[in-house]
Design a protein around this motif. Structure first.
Motif, PDB file in Angstrom:
ATOM      1  N   UNK A  62      35.693  64.498  39.202  1.00  0.00           N
ATOM      2  CA  UNK A  62      36.064  65.175  37.962  1.00  0.00           C
ATOM      3  C   UNK A  62      36.942  66.381  38.270  1.00  0.00           C
ATOM      4  N   UNK A  63      37.679  66.891  37.280  1.00  0.00           N
ATOM      5  CA  UNK A  63      38.528  68.060  37.533  1.00  0.00           C
ATOM      6  C   UNK A  63      37.729  69.204  38.148  1.00  0.00           C
ATOM      7  N   UNK A  64      38.238  69.738  39.253  1.00  0.00           N
ATOM      8  CA  UNK A  64      37.548  70.813  39.951  1.00  0.00           C
ATOM      9  C   UNK A  64      36.681  70.344  41.096  1.00  0.00           C
ATOM     10  N   UNK A  65      36.495  69.031  41.253  1.00  0.00           N
ATOM     11  CA  UNK A  65      35.716  68.516  42.385  1.00  0.00           C
ATOM     12  C   UNK A  65      36.549  68.600  43.665  1.00  0.00           C
ATOM     13  N   UNK A  66      35.935  69.126  44.720  1.00  0.00           N
ATOM     14  CA  UNK A  66      36.596  69.208  46.027  1.00  0.00           C
ATOM     15  C   UNK A  66      36.001  68.177  46.977  1.00  0.00           C
ATOM     16  N   UNK A  67      36.799  67.761  47.942  1.00  0.00           N
ATOM     17  CA  UNK A  67      36.348  66.802  48.947  1.00  0.00           C
ATOM     18  C   UNK A  67      36.944  67.227  50.286  1.00  0.00           C
ATOM     19  N   UNK A  68      36.068  67.426  51.288  1.00  0.00           N
ATOM     20  CA  UNK A  68      36.497  67.833  52.611  1.00  0.00           C
ATOM     21  C   UNK A  68      36.228  66.673  53.564  1.00  0.00           C
ATOM     22  N   UNK A  69      37.266  65.893  53.829  1.00  0.00           N
ATOM     23  CA  UNK A  69      37.127  64.707  54.664  1.00  0.00           C
ATOM     24  C   UNK A  69      37.045  65.093  56.141  1.00  0.00           C
ATOM     25  N   UNK A  70      35.996  64.660  56.805  1.00  0.00           N
ATOM     26  CA  UNK A  70      35.981  64.754  58.260  1.00  0.00           C
ATOM     27  C   UNK A  70      36.953  63.722  58.821  1.00  0.00           C
ATOM     28  N   UNK A  71      37.420  63.951  60.046  1.00  0.00           N
ATOM     29  CA  UNK A  71      38.438  63.065  60.622  1.00  0.00           C
ATOM     30  C   UNK A  71      37.890  61.679  60.938  1.00  0.00           C
ATOM     31  N   UNK A  72      36.561  61.522  60.921  1.00  0.00           N
ATOM     32  CA  UNK A  72      35.958  60.229  61.274  1.00  0.00           C
ATOM     33  C   UNK A  72      35.577  59.414  60.042  1.00  0.00           C
ATOM     34  N   UNK A  73      35.929  59.898  58.852  1.00  0.00           N
ATOM     35  CA  UNK A  73      35.496  59.219  57.622  1.00  0.00           C
ATOM     36  C   UNK A  73      36.662  58.489  56.972  1.00  0.00           C
ATOM     37  N   UNK A  74      36.435  57.253  56.562  1.00  0.00           N
ATOM     38  CA  UNK A  74      37.467  56.461  55.898  1.00  0.00           C
ATOM     39  C   UNK A  74      37.914  57.135  54.604  1.00  0.00           C
ATOM     40  N   UNK A  75      39.202  57.097  54.321  1.00  0.00           N
ATOM     41  CA  UNK A  75      39.757  57.721  53.126  1.00  0.00           C
ATOM     42  C   UNK A  75      40.170  56.671  52.119  1.00  0.00           C
ATOM     43  N   UNK A  76      39.590  56.792  50.953  1.00  0.00           N
ATOM     44  CA  UNK A  76      39.988  55.903  49.855  1.00  0.00           C
ATOM     45  C   UNK A  76      39.887  56.689  48.557  1.00  0.00           C
ATOM     46  N   UNK A  77      40.985  56.744  47.819  1.00  0.00           N
ATOM     47  CA  UNK A  77      40.944  57.291  46.465  1.00  0.00           C
ATOM     48  C   UNK A  77      42.084  56.711  45.641  1.00  0.00           C
ATOM     49  N   UNK A  78      41.825  56.610  44.337  1.00  0.00           N
ATOM     50  CA  UNK A  78      42.778  56.003  43.424  1.00  0.00           C
ATOM     51  C   UNK A  78      42.466  56.479  42.012  1.00  0.00           C
ATOM     52  N   UNK A  79      43.242  56.001  41.041  1.00  0.00           N
ATOM     53  CA  UNK A  79      43.003  56.386  39.641  1.00  0.00           C
ATOM     54  C   UNK A  79      41.769  55.680  39.094  1.00  0.00           C
ATOM     55  N   UNK A  80      41.191  56.262  38.046  1.00  0.00           N
ATOM     56  CA  UNK A  80      40.051  55.622  37.393  1.00  0.00           C
ATOM     57  C   UNK A  80      40.544  54.360  36.686  1.00  0.00           C
ATOM     58  N   UNK A  81      39.686  53.372  36.491  1.00  0.00           N
ATOM     59  CA  UNK A  81      40.093  52.129  35.820  1.00  0.00           C
ATOM     60  C   UNK A  81      40.673  52.396  34.425  1.00  0.00           C
TER      61      UNK A  81
END
Length: 290
Positions: A62-81
């Motif tokens: 949601x707006x304002x949500x932060x995500x701090x990806x570690x270098x060992x974690x798979x990255x996947x993000x896209x638009x909502x359906x």
């Protein structure tokens, strides 16, 4: 000189082309990146809703949500359906060896959505990072470390405020919370403004009495006390860092009457503005109270 410049650039843990503000992605965009060796960490704050992979599986950010990806974690993000427009976010990549020790000190869990309720939370630090990356000097690595540490602190603060708003505040307090935060920030940043409590209350269609009550409930301090403290903090800075006449200092801090300013300053700090400028420090002043 060239060797020094090259050394500085090589020590910068970010790259300008891997930093961006309010990136607009189309609805077909999807980042799906497997873990690779020596991968950088990815830091994001969403300005709109999006779908993202976290340690909990696929979630809606949601707006304002932060995500701090570690270098060992798979990255996947896209638009909502069925989104009419693609998602927007602020983001940057940073070397894991530089970032992870700072993240560990903050106690913020990686690879997890951190709600803050502030979609533009990363805007200021990202702008500062871009300045350091585009015009680096010998102090840039230390400056970047400071910017990142402060950013993490602000994420924690915003998250705690978000949780408090959701769990501790009354319905009325939740309704006005964001507005009061903005007003409080204005008081702190622009204490010289000629803003009476009645005027502040009128801005949000509240009586002066109700405004005072809500402000104290939310922040544990009255708006008048907040204003006076903010003005005195600015006055101390001007007295310490400039040779500005005391009358001008009073005006810059929102007081038209220099005599009233001097009496108030002495009552709160234990010394006159002139004495403070000549070296009356916190060690030999009264406690700062209202």
């Amino acid at each position: 000189m060239k060797k020094v410049e090259k050394t500085v650039k090589n020590s910068i843990p970010l790259r300008a082309h891997l930093i961006d503000l309010d990136t607009h992605h189309d609805t077909a965009f999807a980042l799906d990146a497997e873990v690779r060796e020596n991968e950088d960490c990815l830091i994001m704050c969403f300005r709109t809703e999006a779908v993202i992979l976290t340690v909990n599986g696929m979630e809606t950010a949601h707006p304002g949500d932060c995500m701090l990806h570690a270098h060992t974690f798979r990255r996947f993000h896209t638009s909502v359906p069925d989104a009419r427009q693609g998602f927007r976010n602020d983001w940057f990549y940073i070397e894991s060896s530089f970032f992870l020790p700072l993240l560990k000190q903050s106690d913020i869990p990686p690879n997890t959505l951190i709600p803050t309720g502030q979609p533009d939370l990363l805007e200021a630090p990202v702008r500062e990072l871009l300045k350091e990356v585009n015009d680096p000097d010998a102090f840039s690595p230390a400056a970047i470390r400071h910017i990142i540490s402060l950013m993490l602190l602000n994420i924690q603060r915003a998250h705690i405020r978000y949780l408090r708003r959701k769990t501790e505040l009354t319905r009325s307090q939740r309704y006005y919370y964001d507005t009061f935060l903005r007003l409080r920030e204005t008081i702190k940043k622009e204490p010289e403004r000629d803003c009476s409590i009645s005027a502040l209350a009128a801005e949000i269609h509240l009586s002066k009495e109700r405004f005072n009550v809500l402000y104290r409930e939310l922040f544990g301090i009255t708006p008048y006390t907040e204003l006076v403290q903010s003005r005195l903090v600015r006055a101390k800075r001007l007295l310490s860092a400039t040779a500005m006449p005391i009358k001008e200092v009073a005006l810059r801090c929102g007081w038209q009457d220099v005599h009233y300013f001097s009496r108030l300053f002495r009552g709160k700090t234990g010394c006159t503005p002139g004495e403070f400028r000549r070296g009356c420090t916190a060690e030999n002043s009264k406690n700062f109270h209202i």
